[in-house]
Enzyme design. Structure first.
Site: not given
Ligand code: SIN
Length: 291
Positions: A96, A98, A254, A269
């Site tokens: 995806h 974000d 990612h 994050r």
């Molecule tokens: C995310 O999608 O921001 C999470 C990525 C992760 O936990 O590695």
């Protein structure tokens, strides 16, 4: 700076993210992010306040919907899976970008590893410029005229099914009908600064092509998802406590690999304010010299 893959990703040494960044250094880091789409800093020791300050090198911080921020730092979300959570789906566990369903999806995301599994829990990224550029001219031309619909349906009224097992350790609010609203974005996203084109669809938030049904869209979207996550367009990060990853959320995908049942994984994050995605038509209308 050391590239970690042929398509994207670079590790940068000699940076202390806990300290104020000299303007010249911040410029170099931003240039590295532009070039490599995701950058990694190892062995960082930052407080949550310092993580926010470091994140502002990449833009103004923004709050994302449907995932609760920390009480003392609402612009930071904790991405957590506990050691006793087995056989569940995790946050970010499918390819995806974000919050692509927003009008202004975040430009950059910054993820700091507080606690990581002894083994597993890696994150993968894919270069969406490279994926677009590897398509045939005919397919590029077809996609250039299309919009795709995106929605936050995974946070919406129908998802996930009541009996589905999902990590309880992340503060997600669900059953929000607002999240089901669809928003159109171009399938080919143009970087307004460089004119470079990238694919802009993902299997979590993209629901269908505009003016087409989900059923009609499934075949071509399925091809695009398989295409853009081909191994040669990706890189993989093995985290250690203190690793920071910063990614360009506009031109990459990612996913977090959910292969670490029995271990606790805690990440923090932040996200920065993004712009409305533009496609080839808007880009040429706004390019200099266009009437
Ligand atoms: C995310 O999608 O921001 C999470 C990525 C992760 O936990 O590695």
């Amino acid at each position: 700076m050391r590239p970690v893959g042929g398509a994207l990703g670079a590790e940068i040494g000699g940076i202390d993210a806990s300290r104020a960044m000299a303007p010249g250094i911040a410029d170099q880091i931003r240039a590295a992010l532009d070039r490599h789409l995701v950058i990694f800093l190892r062995d960082q020791s930052v407080s949550l306040g310092q993580l926010k300050a470091f994140s502002t090198c990449f833009g103004e911080l923004t709050r994302v919907p449907y995932v609760g921020g920390l009480a003392d730092h609402p612009q930071i979300i904790a991405v957590l899976k506990e050691a006793d959570e087995h056989n569940i789906s995790t946050f970010g566990g499918t390819w995806h970008t974000d919050f692509s369903f927003l009008e202004h999806p975040p430009a950059a995301s910054i993820l700091f590893a507080e606690q990581v599994p002894a083994v597993g829990g890696d994150t993968l990224w894919a270069n969406m410029y490279a994926a677009y550029e590897a398509l045939s001219p005919g397919m590029q031309q077809t996609l250039a005229g299309l919009n795709a619909m995106h929605s936050g349906h995974v946070y919406g009224a129908a998802r996930p099914p009541a009996n589905s097992a999902t990590s309880q350790s992340i503060r997600i609010s669900r059953n929000n009908p607002e999240a089901d609203v669809e928003r159109a974005h171009p399938v080919v996203r143009v970087n307004p600064r460089t004119g470079r084109r990238a694919l802009y669809v993902n299997p979590v938030y993209t629901t269908r092509f505009e003016d087409m049904t989900q059923h009609e869209s499934r075949g071509l979207l399925g091809f695009l998802y398989a295409h853009c996550t081909r191994a040669e367009f990706t890189c993989r990060l093995q985290w250690a406590p203190g690793t920071i990853a910063v990614w360009d959320n506009r031109y990459s995908l990612h996913m977090a690999v959910n292969d670490y049942d029995g271990y606790r994984r805690l990440m923090y994050r932040t996200s920065t304010v993004g712009e409305t995605p533009i496609g080839p038509a808007e880009a040429s209308a706004s390019s200099p010299g266009h009437g």
